[in-house]
Design a protein around this motif. Structure first.
Motif, short mmCIF file in Angstrom:
data_model
loop_
_atom_site.label_atom_id
_atom_site.label_comp_id
_atom_site.label_asym_id
_atom_site.label_seq_id
_atom_site.Cartn_x
_atom_site.Cartn_y
_atom_site.Cartn_z
N LYS A 1 -7.37 4.79 -0.14
CA LYS A 1 -8.47 4.30 0.69
C LYS A 1 -7.98 4.06 2.13
O LYS A 1 -8.68 4.33 3.09
N GLU A 2 -6.74 3.57 2.25
CA GLU A 2 -6.25 3.21 3.58
C GLU A 2 -5.98 4.41 4.48
O GLU A 2 -5.78 4.25 5.68
N CYS A 3 -6.00 5.63 3.90
CA CYS A 3 -5.80 6.83 4.74
C CYS A 3 -6.88 6.89 5.83
O CYS A 3 -6.63 7.39 6.93
N ALA A 4 -8.08 6.40 5.51
CA ALA A 4 -9.20 6.49 6.45
C ALA A 4 -8.89 5.77 7.76
O ALA A 4 -9.48 6.08 8.80
N SER A 5 -8.00 4.80 7.72
CA SER A 5 -7.70 4.06 8.95
C SER A 5 -6.21 4.16 9.30
O SER A 5 -5.65 3.27 9.93
N CYS A 6 -5.58 5.26 8.86
CA CYS A 6 -4.13 5.40 9.09
C CYS A 6 -3.88 6.42 10.19
O CYS A 6 -4.47 7.50 10.22
N ARG A 7 -2.95 6.08 11.05
CA ARG A 7 -2.67 6.97 12.20
C ARG A 7 -2.00 8.28 11.78
O ARG A 7 -1.93 9.21 12.56
N PHE A 8 -1.48 8.34 10.57
CA PHE A 8 -0.77 9.55 10.14
C PHE A 8 -1.67 10.54 9.39
O PHE A 8 -1.19 11.56 8.89
N TRP A 9 -2.96 10.22 9.30
CA TRP A 9 -3.85 11.07 8.51
C TRP A 9 -3.84 12.52 9.00
O TRP A 9 -3.86 13.46 8.21
N GLU A 10 -3.77 12.70 10.29
CA GLU A 10 -3.79 14.08 10.81
C GLU A 10 -2.57 14.87 10.34
O GLU A 10 -2.61 16.09 10.31
N LEU A 11 -1.50 14.18 9.99
CA LEU A 11 -0.33 14.86 9.44
C LEU A 11 -0.45 15.00 7.92
O LEU A 11 -0.06 16.02 7.35
N CYS A 12 -0.97 13.97 7.28
CA CYS A 12 -1.01 13.96 5.82
C CYS A 12 -2.11 14.87 5.27
O CYS A 12 -1.92 15.51 4.23
N GLU A 13 -3.24 14.94 5.96
CA GLU A 13 -4.36 15.73 5.42
C GLU A 13 -3.96 17.19 5.20
O GLU A 13 -4.17 17.72 4.10
N GLN B 1 5.98 12.66 -0.26
CA GLN B 1 4.78 13.43 0.09
C GLN B 1 3.58 12.47 0.03
O GLN B 1 3.64 11.42 -0.61
N PRO B 2 2.50 12.85 0.73
CA PRO B 2 1.36 11.92 0.76
C PRO B 2 0.56 11.94 -0.52
O PRO B 2 0.66 12.88 -1.31
N ARG B 3 -0.19 10.90 -0.72
CA ARG B 3 -1.18 10.85 -1.78
C ARG B 3 -2.34 10.07 -1.18
O ARG B 3 -2.13 8.98 -0.64
N ARG B 4 -3.54 10.64 -1.22
CA ARG B 4 -4.64 10.01 -0.49
C ARG B 4 -5.03 8.68 -1.13
O ARG B 4 -5.17 8.56 -2.35
N GLY C 1 0.81 -1.22 0.00
CA GLY C 1 0.00 0.00 0.00
C GLY C 1 0.84 1.26 0.00
O GLY C 1 1.85 1.36 -0.71
N CYS C 2 0.43 2.20 0.82
CA CYS C 2 1.00 3.56 0.81
C CYS C 2 2.52 3.55 0.98
O CYS C 2 3.05 2.95 1.91
N ARG C 3 3.19 4.31 0.11
CA ARG C 3 4.66 4.41 0.15
C ARG C 3 5.12 5.59 1.00
O ARG C 3 6.30 5.91 1.03
N TYR C 4 4.18 6.26 1.64
CA TYR C 4 4.55 7.38 2.50
C TYR C 4 4.43 6.98 3.98
O TYR C 4 4.90 7.70 4.85
N ARG C 5 3.79 5.86 4.24
CA ARG C 5 3.55 5.45 5.62
C ARG C 5 4.85 5.11 6.35
O ARG C 5 5.05 5.48 7.51
N TYR C 6 5.73 4.41 5.65
CA TYR C 6 7.00 4.03 6.28
C TYR C 6 7.84 5.27 6.63
O TYR C 6 8.30 5.40 7.76
N PRO C 7 8.02 6.23 5.68
CA PRO C 7 8.72 7.46 6.07
C PRO C 7 8.03 8.17 7.24
O PRO C 7 8.71 8.68 8.13
N GLN C 8 6.71 8.18 7.24
CA GLN C 8 6.00 8.83 8.36
C GLN C 8 6.27 8.07 9.66
O GLN C 8 6.43 8.68 10.72
N ARG C 9 6.31 6.77 9.57
CA ARG C 9 6.55 5.96 10.78
C ARG C 9 7.93 6.28 11.37
O ARG C 9 8.09 6.40 12.58
S1 SF4 Z 1 -2.51 8.95 5.89
FE1 SF4 Z 1 -2.54 8.09 3.85
S2 SF4 Z 1 -0.88 9.09 2.75
FE2 SF4 Z 1 -0.54 9.42 4.93
S3 SF4 Z 1 0.81 7.78 5.53
FE3 SF4 Z 1 -1.26 7.11 5.95
S4 SF4 Z 1 -1.92 5.97 4.15
FE4 SF4 Z 1 -0.10 7.18 3.58
#
Ligand code: SF4
Length: 497
Positions: free
Chosen positions: A221-233, A216-219, A13-21
């Motif tokens: 489907k999995e963003c809806a259940s991702c802990r980093f959404w508050e940063l990515c949005e 950088q993020p790209r929205r 899935g998302c290729r930005y999640r690991y850098p965010q982690r």
């Molecule tokens: S919120 Fe979305 S874009 Fe940001 S890390 Fe999670 S899955 Fe990736």
């Protein structure tokens, strides 16, 4: 970027999640993720308890005593894994390998007859589906390392993260000349490992490891259940990224045309996508695709919603007839007589209402919102229980019903007539129809956790049962509300201009 801690799930899935982690270790996991981890821990514990600890009588004595080594995921476990391999242990649980920039935890390593190891991963996915026309290998969990896999009439179901995990394990084993070339998955059926060759998994792992990370993020489907959404949005909003309106691959064709922002999409005047972008900007959730929205109607109307637990069975069939709600529920283990009896009771009640309507010359409709799950469990219930338990219909009877005009998917009516900036799920559409859920935060993920609690005893279990029934009742009432609202022409929804 340091990739020493890349795991199989980072590659999906998302290729930005690991850098965010890596950048934000302070962000805690969300409750749903913690629940998923808990469920996986429970699955691993169930498998751990089922694995053999010694040879059975019929296995002979072997050249040396049966050796099972259970490793804890503590510092130094990689070294302990190598030591266990060097010792030629029959079974190793909790093994960890470090590869070229990645780390994998392998739930079970089972020694095979030729001295190599079969890596096995435990998953809450369904690992295989029964199919009389197919053949694959499987071995009982309690016979791992004692019996060779045998052919069974199942079809393999591939899950990307399981595949990466096994590919990593077999790659690490190959370095020591211990790769059997096979890998196993113990899925929702904890009693056996489904086994397949791992060579075909390697190119996908190579690609995933080579693909690199996003900056950088790209929205999605999995963003809806991702802990980093508050940063990515906020990042996405600053970029005005088109994925805010068209997540995932939906924006690909527009990106290829150079349209990368919401504003560019609005300005492009491309019909529905541009109208949805403008609606999103204005905070409008739904638009009408048709000049006049209509809804289905029958003399006798029943709204149905089903709750299933993973792949194990359907434990709740709820029905709302416009006046009363009935929840046909079982809190016993699934797959047995209780589930069958509960399903038979629901089915005979529904068919009796259907018959009564037809006999009195009235039209009848049972509705649900997105029939996929209900159809699956109607068919599965018939397949598993017909002929074995009284009152369970045959597959043919079920098929007759779900292909008749008496079984109506309200979602199909919604999707063909409405477009939504956040989709057209029941929660979104029912809210526009003026319906409010009793438990606003309860969702499918929460229901899985509640079901686990509900099968126990005591006050917590009773509270979980009530919550599940309330959630199910709400879904049936919300479906009824959406129907009524469609019939009223979906007031308040503007047409796509
Ligand atoms: S919120 Fe979305 S874009 Fe940001 S890390 Fe999670 S899955 Fe990736």
């Amino acid at each position: 970027m340091d990739t020493a801690t890349v795991t199989a799930s980072d590659l999906v899935g998302c290729r930005y999640r690991y850098p965010q982690r890596l950048a934000h270790p302070e962000i805690p996991r969300l409750p749903a993720e913690l629940e998923r981890r808990e469920r996986l821990a429970a699955a691993r514990a169930a498998v751990q308890a089922a694995l053999p600890t010694r040879r059975a009588l019929g296995d002979g004595r072997g050249a040396r005593p049966f050796a099972r080594i259970d490793l804890a995921d503590t510092p130094g476990v990689e070294l302990e894994t190598l030591e266990a391999l060097a010792a030629g242990a029959d079974l190793i649980t909790g093994a960890v390998f470090i590869g070229d920039g990645w780390r994998v935890r392998v739930d079970v390593l089972a020694l095979t007859a030729d001295g190599t190891y079969l890596p096995v991963t435990v998953s809450n996915h369904r690992a295989a589906r029964r199919d009389e026309g197919s053949t694959m290998l499987a071995v009982a969990t309690n016979r791992l390392s004692l019996s060779a896999p045998m052919a069974v009439p199942y079809r393999h179901r591939h899950h990307v993260s399981d595949g990466y995990r096994l590919a990593m394990a077999s790659r690490a084993l190959a370095e020591f000349g211990l790769d059997s070339g096979l890998g196993g998955v113990i899925g929702q059926d904890r009693t056996r490992a489904f086994v397949a060759e791992t060579a075909g998994l390697q190119p996908a792992l190579d690609d995933a490891l080579r693909a690199g990370w996003a900056d950088q993020p790209r929205r999605l489907k999995e963003c809806a259940s991702c802990r980093f959404w508050e940063l990515c949005e906020p990042e996405l909003e600053t970029m005005d990224d088109i994925s805010l309106v068209l997540p995932g691959d939906k924006a690909r064709t527009y990106r290829e045309r150079g349209i990368t922002t919401v504003q560019e999409l609005i300005d492009a005047r491309l019909g529905e996508p541009s109208a949805l972008a403008a609606a999103w900007r204005a905070g409008v959730p739904l638009l009408a695709r048709v000049p006049e929205v209509t809804g289905p109607r029958a003399d006798v109307e029943i709204d149905v919603d089903m709750e299933a637990y993973l792949d194990q069975g359907a434990y709740l069939w709820g029905a709302y007839d416009g006046r009363d709600y009935r929840g046909f529920a079982t809190w016993a283990p699934l797959g047995g007589a209780e589930e069958a009896a509960n399903f038979a009771e629901f089915w005979s009640w529904l068919m009796q209402r259907r018959r009564a309507a037809h006999q009195s010359g009235q039209s009848f409709a049972a509705y649900c919102y997105s029939a996929h799950g209900e159809n699956h469990w109607l068919r599965q219930s018939a397949r598993r229980f017909h002929g074995k338990h009284r009152g369970v219909p045959s597959e043919a009877e079920v098929q007759e019903f779900i292909t008749s005009g008496d079984w109506v998917d309200v979602f199909a009516h919604v999707r063909s007539q409405l477009a939504g900036t956040e989709g057209t799920g029941l929660k979104i559409v029912a809210r526009e129809a003026g319906y409010a859920w009793a438990d606003g935060d309860f969702d499918g993920e929460a229901s899985v956790g509640a079901r686990r609690t509900a099968v126990a005893t005591g006050p917590e279990a009773l509270a979980a049962r009530e919550a599940l029934l309330r959630y199910n009742e709400d879904d049936t009432r919300a479906t009824a509300a959406v129907r009524g609202w469609l019939r009223d022409g979906a007031p308040g929804v503007q047409p796509i201009s």
